[in-house]
Design a protein around this motif. Sequence first.
Motif, PDB file in Angstrom:
ATOM      1  N   ILE A 280       0.849  -1.201   0.000  1.00 31.01           N
ATOM      2  CA  ILE A 280       0.000   0.000   0.000  1.00 31.01           C
ATOM      3  C   ILE A 280       0.881   1.246   0.000  1.00 31.01           C
ATOM      4  O   ILE A 280       0.641   2.193  -0.748  1.00 31.01           O
ATOM      5  CB  ILE A 280      -0.965  -0.008   1.204  1.00 31.01           C
ATOM      6  N   ALA A 281       1.928   1.220   0.831  1.00 29.42           N
ATOM      7  CA  ALA A 281       2.850   2.363   0.915  1.00 29.42           C
ATOM      8  C   ALA A 281       3.566   2.577  -0.409  1.00 29.42           C
ATOM      9  O   ALA A 281       3.692   3.710  -0.878  1.00 29.42           O
ATOM     10  CB  ALA A 281       3.852   2.134   2.042  1.00 29.42           C
ATOM     11  N   ALA A 282       4.009   1.501  -1.042  1.00 29.28           N
ATOM     12  CA  ALA A 282       4.704   1.614  -2.329  1.00 29.28           C
ATOM     13  C   ALA A 282       3.773   2.168  -3.407  1.00 29.28           C
ATOM     14  O   ALA A 282       4.178   2.993  -4.234  1.00 29.28           O
ATOM     15  CB  ALA A 282       5.269   0.258  -2.750  1.00 29.28           C
ATOM     16  N   ALA A 283       2.530   1.730  -3.391  1.00 27.46           N
ATOM     17  CA  ALA A 283       1.555   2.229  -4.369  1.00 27.46           C
ATOM     18  C   ALA A 283       1.266   3.716  -4.144  1.00 27.46           C
ATOM     19  O   ALA A 283       1.161   4.490  -5.101  1.00 27.46           O
ATOM     20  CB  ALA A 283       0.264   1.414  -4.286  1.00 27.46           C
ATOM     21  N   ALA A 284       1.145   4.104  -2.886  1.00 31.03           N
ATOM     22  CA  ALA A 284       0.923   5.519  -2.566  1.00 31.03           C
ATOM     23  C   ALA A 284       2.116   6.364  -3.003  1.00 31.03           C
ATOM     24  O   ALA A 284       1.957   7.460  -3.555  1.00 31.03           O
ATOM     25  CB  ALA A 284       0.660   5.693  -1.068  1.00 31.03           C
ATOM     26  N   TYR A 285       3.315   5.842  -2.779  1.00 26.88           N
ATOM     27  CA  TYR A 285       4.534   6.547  -3.202  1.00 26.88           C
ATOM     28  C   TYR A 285       4.544   6.729  -4.713  1.00 26.88           C
ATOM     29  O   TYR A 285       4.775   7.828  -5.223  1.00 26.88           O
ATOM     30  CB  TYR A 285       5.773   5.763  -2.750  1.00 26.88           C
ATOM     31  N   LYS A 286       4.284   5.645  -5.435  1.00 28.73           N
ATOM     32  CA  LYS A 286       4.283   5.703  -6.897  1.00 28.73           C
ATOM     33  C   LYS A 286       3.241   6.706  -7.400  1.00 28.73           C
ATOM     34  O   LYS A 286       3.523   7.506  -8.299  1.00 28.73           O
ATOM     35  CB  LYS A 286       3.993   4.306  -7.464  1.00 28.73           C
ATOM     36  N   LYS A 287       2.061   6.681  -6.823  1.00 25.37           N
ATOM     37  CA  LYS A 287       0.996   7.619  -7.220  1.00 25.37           C
ATOM     38  C   LYS A 287       1.416   9.059  -6.916  1.00 25.37           C
ATOM     39  O   LYS A 287       1.233   9.958  -7.740  1.00 25.37           O
ATOM     40  CB  LYS A 287      -0.308   7.268  -6.479  1.00 25.37           C
ATOM     41  N   GLY A 288       2.009   9.272  -5.747  1.00 22.98           N
ATOM     42  CA  GLY A 288       2.472  10.605  -5.380  1.00 22.98           C
ATOM     43  C   GLY A 288       3.530  11.130  -6.330  1.00 22.98           C
ATOM     44  O   GLY A 288       3.497  12.287  -6.747  1.00 22.98           O
ATOM     45  N   MET A 289       4.463  10.265  -6.705  1.00 24.78           N
ATOM     46  CA  MET A 289       5.518  10.678  -7.635  1.00 24.78           C
ATOM     47  C   MET A 289       4.946  11.004  -9.009  1.00 24.78           C
ATOM     48  O   MET A 289       5.360  11.968  -9.646  1.00 24.78           O
ATOM     49  CB  MET A 289       6.599   9.588  -7.728  1.00 24.78           C
ATOM     50  N   ASP A 290       3.998  10.209  -9.445  1.00 25.23           N
ATOM     51  CA  ASP A 290       3.346  10.469 -10.723  1.00 25.23           C
ATOM     52  C   ASP A 290       2.611  11.806 -10.699  1.00 25.23           C
ATOM     53  O   ASP A 290       2.697  12.595 -11.636  1.00 25.23           O
ATOM     54  CB  ASP A 290       2.386   9.331 -11.070  1.00 25.23           C
ATOM     55  N   LEU A 291       1.911  12.049  -9.612  1.00 28.02           N
ATOM     56  CA  LEU A 291       1.178  13.311  -9.495  1.00 28.02           C
ATOM     57  C   LEU A 291       2.125  14.505  -9.478  1.00 28.02           C
ATOM     58  O   LEU A 291       1.830  15.553 -10.050  1.00 28.02           O
ATOM     59  CB  LEU A 291       0.321  13.308  -8.225  1.00 28.02           C
ATOM     60  N   TYR A 292       3.261  14.337  -8.836  1.00 28.51           N
ATOM     61  CA  TYR A 292       4.211  15.453  -8.735  1.00 28.51           C
ATOM     62  C   TYR A 292       4.922  15.706 -10.063  1.00 28.51           C
ATOM     63  O   TYR A 292       4.949  16.828 -10.549  1.00 28.51           O
ATOM     64  CB  TYR A 292       5.226  15.175  -7.627  1.00 28.51           C
ATOM     65  N   PHE A 293       5.465  14.664 -10.653  1.00 27.30           N
ATOM     66  CA  PHE A 293       6.273  14.861 -11.856  1.00 27.30           C
ATOM     67  C   PHE A 293       5.461  14.883 -13.150  1.00 27.30           C
ATOM     68  O   PHE A 293       5.680  15.743 -13.996  1.00 27.30           O
ATOM     69  CB  PHE A 293       7.373  13.792 -11.936  1.00 27.30           C
ATOM     70  N   ALA A 294       4.558  13.970 -13.309  1.00 24.30           N
ATOM     71  CA  ALA A 294       3.816  13.898 -14.574  1.00 24.30           C
ATOM     72  C   ALA A 294       2.648  14.880 -14.623  1.00 24.30           C
ATOM     73  O   ALA A 294       2.356  15.455 -15.665  1.00 24.30           O
ATOM     74  CB  ALA A 294       3.314  12.473 -14.806  1.00 24.30           C
TER      75      ALA A 294
ATOM     76  N   ALA B 140       2.328   7.217   2.226  1.00 21.98           N
ATOM     77  CA  ALA B 140       3.420   6.245   2.093  1.00 21.98           C
ATOM     78  C   ALA B 140       4.358   6.319   3.299  1.00 21.98           C
ATOM     79  O   ALA B 140       4.748   5.297   3.868  1.00 21.98           O
ATOM     80  CB  ALA B 140       4.195   6.494   0.799  1.00 21.98           C
ATOM     81  N   ALA B 141       4.697   7.548   3.694  1.00 22.27           N
ATOM     82  CA  ALA B 141       5.597   7.742   4.838  1.00 22.27           C
ATOM     83  C   ALA B 141       4.969   7.216   6.127  1.00 22.27           C
ATOM     84  O   ALA B 141       5.638   6.575   6.944  1.00 22.27           O
ATOM     85  CB  ALA B 141       5.954   9.215   4.982  1.00 22.27           C
ATOM     86  N   LYS B 142       3.685   7.462   6.293  1.00 23.17           N
ATOM     87  CA  LYS B 142       2.967   6.998   7.491  1.00 23.17           C
ATOM     88  C   LYS B 142       3.022   5.473   7.592  1.00 23.17           C
ATOM     89  O   LYS B 142       3.044   4.906   8.680  1.00 23.17           O
ATOM     90  CB  LYS B 142       1.520   7.478   7.449  1.00 23.17           C
ATOM     91  N   ASN B 143       3.065   4.825   6.439  1.00 17.75           N
ATOM     92  CA  ASN B 143       3.148   3.369   6.403  1.00 17.75           C
ATOM     93  C   ASN B 143       4.588   2.859   6.357  1.00 17.75           C
ATOM     94  O   ASN B 143       4.833   1.710   6.014  1.00 17.75           O
ATOM     95  CB  ASN B 143       2.346   2.815   5.220  1.00 17.75           C
ATOM     96  N   GLY B 144       5.530   3.742   6.687  1.00 13.56           N
ATOM     97  CA  GLY B 144       6.921   3.331   6.827  1.00 13.56           C
ATOM     98  C   GLY B 144       7.734   3.268   5.553  1.00 13.56           C
ATOM     99  O   GLY B 144       8.813   2.683   5.535  1.00 13.56           O
TER     100      GLY B 144
END
Length: 177
Positions: free
Chosen positions: A15-29, A43-47
């Motif tokens: 879940i954390a990895a998916a949130a990270y990936k989504k966040g990065m996509d939202l920021y860069f793309a 993602a950070a909250k989930n370690g």
Amino acid sequence: MVKKQKRKPGLKQSIAAAAYKKGMDLYFAKGDPDTALKYLMKAAKNGYAKAYGEIGIILNREKNRPDEAEEWFIKAERSDSLFPAARYEYGMLHYLEKDDWETGLKYLLESAHQGYELAYGDIGSIIYMYRENIDEACCLDAPQAHDYGMLLIEERGEIERGKKYLKMAEEGGFNMR
């Protein structure tokens, strides 16, 4: 009474990895730092330590909240996840926001040593600005020596001194050709 199901091991990390990936996509793309920050925080909250530096970058660059950004950079450093771009941003935060060029230079040098090329110009600028306080040769890699040599020649007209640093850069394997 409804019984809570236990989550499978690794699900939290997924879940954390998916949130990270989504966040990065939202920021860069998508160029959406606000929503990206929400996903990275999840993602950070989930370690997911990889998110710590990204949060620091967004808080510093996009939100102009250097104190909060610094907390995330420290957290990233403590978890050994302060990647080169975040290390660079943390160095610039010290240099520009905290007026602490020495700590800023330390992080910029570390970032450059890790291959983050953007750091070289700022390292050269700091060395140029605070040259009276620095043993210049102490901390120059070949690309930094080149940038500093060019600054000396172009900005100060100190051709012989600049050539010394250009020669140091060439001997260190840096070649602009």
